[in-house]
Design a protein around this motif. Structure first.
Motif, PDB file in Angstrom:
ATOM      1  N   LEU A  60      -3.798  23.989  33.540  1.00 33.14           N
ATOM      2  CA  LEU A  60      -3.622  25.303  33.062  1.00 33.14           C
ATOM      3  C   LEU A  60      -5.219  25.680  33.657  1.00 33.14           C
ATOM      4  CD1 LEU A  60      -2.071  24.219  29.782  1.00 33.14           C
ATOM      5  CD2 LEU A  60      -1.663  25.903  30.478  1.00 33.14           C
ATOM      6  N   MET A  61      -6.522  24.506  33.269  1.00 35.89           N
ATOM      7  CA  MET A  61      -7.538  25.156  33.586  1.00 35.89           C
ATOM      8  C   MET A  61      -7.336  26.068  34.996  1.00 35.89           C
ATOM      9  SD  MET A  61     -10.149  22.369  32.077  1.00 35.89           S
ATOM     10  CE  MET A  61      -9.054  20.604  32.568  1.00 35.89           C
ATOM     11  N   ARG A  62      -6.569  25.171  36.185  1.00 33.80           N
ATOM     12  CA  ARG A  62      -6.900  26.388  37.350  1.00 33.80           C
ATOM     13  C   ARG A  62      -6.369  26.865  37.848  1.00 33.80           C
ATOM     14  NH1 ARG A  62      -5.812  20.922  41.232  1.00 33.80           N
ATOM     15  NH2 ARG A  62      -8.303  20.100  41.464  1.00 33.80           N
ATOM     16  N   THR A  63      -4.697  27.509  36.864  1.00 35.37           N
ATOM     17  CA  THR A  63      -4.195  28.767  36.647  1.00 35.37           C
ATOM     18  C   THR A  63      -4.370  29.707  35.645  1.00 35.37           C
ATOM     19  OG1 THR A  63      -2.471  26.892  37.431  1.00 35.37           O
ATOM     20  CG2 THR A  63      -1.981  29.119  36.709  1.00 35.37           C
ATOM     21  N   VAL A  64      -4.680  29.912  34.588  1.00 33.88           N
ATOM     22  CA  VAL A  64      -5.293  30.784  33.774  1.00 33.88           C
ATOM     23  C   VAL A  64      -6.467  30.601  33.732  1.00 33.88           C
ATOM     24  CG1 VAL A  64      -4.420  31.548  30.447  1.00 33.88           C
ATOM     25  CG2 VAL A  64      -2.833  28.909  32.026  1.00 33.88           C
ATOM     26  N   ARG A  65      -5.933  31.864  34.373  1.00 35.84           N
ATOM     27  CA  ARG A  65      -7.835  32.773  34.645  1.00 35.84           C
ATOM     28  C   ARG A  65      -8.842  32.780  33.137  1.00 35.84           C
ATOM     29  NH1 ARG A  65      -8.314  35.409  39.932  1.00 35.84           N
ATOM     30  NH2 ARG A  65     -10.649  35.204  40.738  1.00 35.84           N
ATOM     31  N   ALA A  66      -7.969  34.048  32.911  1.00 36.15           N
ATOM     32  CA  ALA A  66      -8.699  33.583  31.250  1.00 36.15           C
ATOM     33  C   ALA A  66      -9.192  32.855  30.066  1.00 36.15           C
ATOM     34  CB  ALA A  66      -7.684  35.091  30.653  1.00 36.15           C
ATOM     35  N   PRO A  67      -9.590  33.354  29.064  1.00 35.79           N
ATOM     36  CA  PRO A  67     -10.722  32.073  28.270  1.00 35.79           C
ATOM     37  C   PRO A  67      -8.951  31.590  27.009  1.00 35.79           C
ATOM     38  CG  PRO A  67     -11.292  34.270  28.243  1.00 35.79           C
ATOM     39  CD  PRO A  67     -10.575  34.904  28.303  1.00 35.79           C
ATOM     40  N   PHE A  68      -9.224  30.339  26.827  1.00 30.97           N
ATOM     41  CA  PHE A  68      -8.301  29.713  26.375  1.00 30.97           C
ATOM     42  C   PHE A  68      -8.901  28.880  25.687  1.00 30.97           C
ATOM     43  CE2 PHE A  68      -7.321  28.029  30.377  1.00 30.97           C
ATOM     44  CZ  PHE A  68      -7.166  26.568  29.967  1.00 30.97           C
ATOM     45  N   HIS A  69      -8.444  28.330  24.105  1.00 29.45           N
ATOM     46  CA  HIS A  69      -8.443  27.000  23.817  1.00 29.45           C
ATOM     47  C   HIS A  69      -7.846  26.095  24.069  1.00 29.45           C
ATOM     48  CE1 HIS A  69     -10.335  24.279  20.760  1.00 29.45           C
ATOM     49  NE2 HIS A  69      -9.163  23.722  20.993  1.00 29.45           N
ATOM     50  N   LEU A  70      -7.546  24.935  24.342  1.00 30.63           N
ATOM     51  CA  LEU A  70      -7.010  23.399  24.657  1.00 30.63           C
ATOM     52  C   LEU A  70      -7.153  22.576  23.746  1.00 30.63           C
ATOM     53  CD1 LEU A  70      -4.899  22.851  26.323  1.00 30.63           C
ATOM     54  CD2 LEU A  70      -6.515  21.857  28.163  1.00 30.63           C
ATOM     55  N   GLN A  71      -6.262  22.336  23.161  1.00 29.35           N
ATOM     56  CA  GLN A  71      -6.823  20.732  21.947  1.00 29.35           C
ATOM     57  C   GLN A  71      -5.696  20.035  22.690  1.00 29.35           C
ATOM     58  OE1 GLN A  71      -6.817  22.800  18.034  1.00 29.35           O
ATOM     59  NE2 GLN A  71      -6.947  20.423  17.008  1.00 29.35           N
ATOM     60  N   LEU A  72      -6.389  18.866  23.128  1.00 26.93           N
ATOM     61  CA  LEU A  72      -4.881  17.968  23.045  1.00 26.93           C
ATOM     62  C   LEU A  72      -4.620  16.582  22.037  1.00 26.93           C
ATOM     63  CD1 LEU A  72      -7.322  16.904  26.830  1.00 26.93           C
ATOM     64  CD2 LEU A  72      -5.202  18.423  26.411  1.00 26.93           C
ATOM     65  N   PHE A  73      -3.569  16.008  21.866  1.00 24.14           N
ATOM     66  CA  PHE A  73      -3.702  15.756  20.629  1.00 24.14           C
ATOM     67  C   PHE A  73      -3.022  14.072  21.253  1.00 24.14           C
ATOM     68  CE2 PHE A  73      -2.942  19.359  18.956  1.00 24.14           C
ATOM     69  CZ  PHE A  73      -3.316  19.402  17.692  1.00 24.14           C
ATOM     70  N   ASP A  74      -3.784  12.510  20.818  1.00 22.78           N
ATOM     71  CA  ASP A  74      -2.841  11.821  21.193  1.00 22.78           C
ATOM     72  C   ASP A  74      -3.795  10.643  20.482  1.00 22.78           C
ATOM     73  OD1 ASP A  74      -2.036   8.893  22.512  1.00 22.78           O
ATOM     74  OD2 ASP A  74      -1.438  10.629  24.059  1.00 22.78           O
ATOM     75  N   PRO A  75      -3.037  10.095  19.869  1.00 24.94           N
ATOM     76  CA  PRO A  75      -3.450   8.675  19.236  1.00 24.94           C
ATOM     77  C   PRO A  75      -4.775   7.732  19.414  1.00 24.94           C
ATOM     78  CG  PRO A  75      -1.358   8.513  18.678  1.00 24.94           C
ATOM     79  CD  PRO A  75      -1.862   8.871  19.760  1.00 24.94           C
ATOM     80  N   ASN A  76      -4.519   7.760  20.910  1.00 27.03           N
ATOM     81  CA  ASN A  76      -4.682   6.612  21.820  1.00 27.03           C
ATOM     82  C   ASN A  76      -5.957   7.828  21.981  1.00 27.03           C
ATOM     83  OD1 ASN A  76      -6.190   5.418  24.237  1.00 27.03           O
ATOM     84  ND2 ASN A  76      -4.196   4.456  24.673  1.00 27.03           N
ATOM     85  N   SER A  77      -7.811   6.581  22.145  1.00 26.14           N
ATOM     86  CA  SER A  77      -9.362   7.217  21.952  1.00 26.14           C
ATOM     87  C   SER A  77      -9.832   8.131  22.305  1.00 26.14           C
ATOM     88  CB  SER A  77      -9.766   6.564  20.434  1.00 26.14           C
ATOM     89  OG  SER A  77      -9.817   5.388  21.243  1.00 26.14           O
ATOM     90  N   THR A  78      -9.637   7.046  23.755  1.00 26.59           N
ATOM     91  CA  THR A  78      -9.933   7.677  25.467  1.00 26.59           C
ATOM     92  C   THR A  78      -9.143   8.886  25.862  1.00 26.59           C
ATOM     93  OG1 THR A  78      -8.583   5.992  26.180  1.00 26.59           O
ATOM     94  CG2 THR A  78     -10.312   5.337  25.491  1.00 26.59           C
ATOM     95  N   VAL A  79      -9.885   9.178  27.353  1.00 29.03           N
ATOM     96  CA  VAL A  79      -9.252  10.476  27.521  1.00 29.03           C
ATOM     97  C   VAL A  79      -9.869   9.962  29.107  1.00 29.03           C
ATOM     98  CG1 VAL A  79     -10.158  12.826  27.976  1.00 29.03           C
ATOM     99  CG2 VAL A  79     -10.273  11.949  25.715  1.00 29.03           C
ATOM    100  N   ASN A  80      -8.632   9.635  30.128  1.00 27.93           N
ATOM    101  CA  ASN A  80      -8.950   8.888  31.446  1.00 27.93           C
ATOM    102  C   ASN A  80      -7.706  10.304  31.786  1.00 27.93           C
ATOM    103  OD1 ASN A  80      -6.388   8.197  30.716  1.00 27.93           O
ATOM    104  ND2 ASN A  80      -8.172   6.284  29.695  1.00 27.93           N
ATOM    105  N   GLY A  81      -7.060   9.510  33.184  1.00 26.48           N
ATOM    106  CA  GLY A  81      -6.486  10.000  33.762  1.00 26.48           C
ATOM    107  C   GLY A  81      -4.800   9.660  33.698  1.00 26.48           C
ATOM    108  N   GLY A  82      -4.834   9.263  32.269  1.00 29.58           N
ATOM    109  CA  GLY A  82      -3.137   9.521  32.106  1.00 29.58           C
ATOM    110  C   GLY A  82      -3.255   7.257  31.326  1.00 29.58           C
ATOM    111  N   GLN A  83      -3.030   7.343  29.948  1.00 30.58           N
ATOM    112  CA  GLN A  83      -3.087   6.392  29.456  1.00 30.58           C
ATOM    113  C   GLN A  83      -2.327   4.956  30.121  1.00 30.58           C
ATOM    114  OE1 GLN A  83      -5.236   6.634  27.305  1.00 30.58           O
ATOM    115  NE2 GLN A  83      -5.073   8.260  26.732  1.00 30.58           N
ATOM    116  N   ALA A  84      -0.774   6.072  30.910  1.00 22.31           N
ATOM    117  CA  ALA A  84      -0.622   4.193  31.792  1.00 22.31           C
ATOM    118  C   ALA A  84      -0.994   3.446  32.905  1.00 22.31           C
ATOM    119  CB  ALA A  84       1.170   4.576  32.025  1.00 22.31           C
ATOM    120  N   LEU A  85      -1.466   4.922  33.520  1.00 22.29           N
ATOM    121  CA  LEU A  85      -2.148   3.954  34.731  1.00 22.29           C
ATOM    122  C   LEU A  85      -3.465   3.593  34.577  1.00 22.29           C
ATOM    123  CD1 LEU A  85      -1.400   7.776  36.491  1.00 22.29           C
ATOM    124  CD2 LEU A  85      -0.957   6.254  36.397  1.00 22.29           C
ATOM    125  N   ALA A  86      -4.430   4.334  33.630  1.00 20.71           N
ATOM    126  CA  ALA A  86      -5.873   3.997  33.721  1.00 20.71           C
ATOM    127  C   ALA A  86      -5.468   2.596  33.075  1.00 20.71           C
ATOM    128  CB  ALA A  86      -6.853   4.891  32.274  1.00 20.71           C
TER     129      ALA A  86
END
Ligand SMILES: Cc1cc2nc3c(=O)[nH]c(=O)nc-3n(C[C@H](O)[C@H](O)[C@H](O)COP(=O)(O)OP(=O)(O)OC[C@H]3O[C@@H](n4cnc5c(N)ncnc54)[C@H](O)[C@@H]3O)c2cc1C
Length: 468
Positions: free
Chosen positions: A39-65
């Motif tokens: 999305l950040m690379r494709t949608v050129r104009a402004p937007f707000h993005l909200q990411l939901f997940d009970p897992n408290s960390t942000v990484n490259g994918g929970q199963a992977l990290a």
């Protein structure tokens, strides 16, 4: 590499949020993070993005990290780029990583053909996420630690997400990236506590349930940790993952049109594998070629044959597509040849005081396998009975696919109903679409789908928008 909290491209983020399109991604596994990057690379104009997940960390994918650092991905570097149109992106990232280059000096001039630990791939995805965010001063990204329990339409075409937070705002677009669902309490622990150890076994004995990559991972982890006991793998169909080739297996596939019926298709593929081997190529090349046809092939099969495939052939297909790096496969073969690990085909039942009830394939009588430890390594399908999915089905925002393996989605991840109409603004990416799109649980397919969904979202919000 993990970050928590709120990311914001601008100081006056709060004021900006209400004025721009609002996008929610539910799930921060690989699919969710990949979707954010796309999305950040494709949608050129402004937007707000909200990411939901009970897992408290942000990484490259929970199963992977969450994997141990030594756990190897079973896909080659060349197939793991998260940059559309740049298949070398992951290889280039590895080449620019001095620490990695020092640790793996033999792979010169590049790392395209090798297999790397999952943790490294997670770092790469997370770095691409951070860079994409840093390059966009016009967007805001917010991270929420609540599970989403329901989604419904509100205020016309917008979506209301229900979670523990009572003041959830409305969203114009929602992307479900919930994969295999919320961690199950028993699965999270993985290791089931020892059944009351009645010492009925002469030596330590562990039972592993499942037959995919996870089982082999778990077995090798046990051995690496010094476990010398007996291991029994219990698999419903008895197919363990096959081996990758030592070198690249470039895709090949016969040019002739594929037959129509499932049995004929199977014979056709078998014949293609035989011919490839006679020509000095490998069956793995044919499987790689087949993946390129899998989508149209799946679409062309009537529902009855899809069900047949699911019942009788999926386990074989999975064991041939999810292959092990050769070195891991050799270790597995050795384990089995030496009898330290035994594969038993059949159905796992309840757990007893001293082990597991088990019904061997072809038998109707149950036996007990005495073991001190039972580890469930089965990969569970997306859970359609989860409250979130149930809310979508009840509101007719989605329907199950023909086989009820997940939701009916198209290649762009749009959910659709039985009259063929897609639900404007609602997407389901990754394994949730497994009954609609073959291999959509694998990284290359998820990457392609994430960009296709992002293009669609860009068109909806900003018809003039082009990929950055
Ligand atoms: C051990 C392992 C090894 C793999 N190896 C490879 C490989 O080598 N090559 C390859 O191509 N693929 C591989 N894969 C497969 C591929 O990476 C996965 O299919 C992919 O990670 C799926 O990611 P996902 O984000 O869709 O789902 P998941 O990883 O299941 O993540 C879903 C996320 O959604 C969250 N969630 C669920 N429900 C809710 C809710 N209601 N509200 C909020 N959040 C929610 C969960 O907490 C979770 O974090 C591997 C997968 C695993 C698990």
């Amino acid at each position: 590499m993990t970050v928590q909290g709120l990311f914001s491209g601008k100081a006056n983020a709060a004021a900006q949020i209400s004025a721009v399109p609002r996008i929610a991604i539910v799930g921060r596994g690989f699919s969710g993070m990949m979707m954010a990057v796309a999305l950040m690379r494709t949608v050129r104009a402004p937007f707000h993005l909200q990411l939901f997940d009970p897992n408290s960390t942000v990484n490259g994918g929970q199963a992977l990290a969450s994997a141990r650092s030594s756990t190897i991905l079973n896909t080659r570097v060349r197939d793991l780029s998260v940059s559309l149109g740049d298949p070398d992106d992951f290889n280039d990232w590895l080449c620019s990583n001095a620490e990695f280059r020092a640790a793996v000096p033999a792979a010169i001039p590049g790392f395209r053909q090798i297999f790397v630990p999952r943790e490294i791939f997670s770092d790469y995805v997370y770095q691409r996420f951070s860079e994409a965010l840093a390059a966009r001063r016009d967007i805001t990204v917010q991270v929420c630690h609540d599970p989403v329990v329901a989604i419904r339409r509100s205020h016309g075409s917008r979506f209301l997400l229900e979670s523990a937070n009572p003041s959830n705002p409305l969203f114009d677009t929602v992307i479900l990236a919930t994969g295999y669902g919320l961690p199950r309490p028993e699965a999270e622990e993985q290791e089931i506590p020892p059944v009351r150890a009645q010492r009925l076994v002469a030596r330590p004995h562990t039972v592993l349930l499942g037959s995919g990559i996870r089982v082999v991972d778990q077995l090798l982890q046990l051995r690496d940790a010094g476990y010398t006991g007996q291991v029994t793998i219990i698999s419903r169909h008895g197919f363990l993952p096959q081996s990758h080739t030592p070198n690249s297996a470039d895709p090949v596939f016969p040019a002739e049109a594929l037959p129509q019926s499932l049995p004929d298709i199977v014979s056709f593929i078998r014949q293609a594998c035989r011919e490839a081997e006679e020509d000095g190529r490998s069956w793995q090349s044919v499987m790689n070629g087949l993946r390129r046809h899998a989508r149209s092939l799946w679409r062309s099969l009537p529902a009855r044959q899809k069900r047949q495939f699911n019942r009788h052939l999926r386990a074989i297909y999975d064991s041939h597509r999810n292959r092990l790096p050769e070195a891991m496969h050799l270790r597995l073969k050795q384990e089995l040849a030496e009898g330290r690990t035994v594969l038993r085909r059949g159905r796992a039942g309840r757990r007893g005081l001293s082990g597991l009830f088990f019904t061997p394939a072809g038998s109707s009588s149950e036996e007990v396998i005495h073991a001190e430890r039972i580890i469930d390594c089965r990969c569970h399908a997306p859970d359609l009975s989860a409250p979130l999915i149930q809310s979508l089905l009840a509101a007719r925002l989605a329907m199950p696919d023909e086989l009820a393996l997940g939701l009916a989605v198209n290649a762009r991840g749009e959910t659709f109903l039985d009259d063929g109409s897609s639900i404007d603004g609602l997407f389901a990416v990754g394994p949730l679409g497994l009954g609609s799109l073959p291999d959509i649980d694998l990284v290359p397919e998820i990457v392609t789908q994430a960009y296709a969904a992002s293009e669609r979202i860009a068109e909806r919000f900003y018809p003039q928008s082009q990929a950055v």
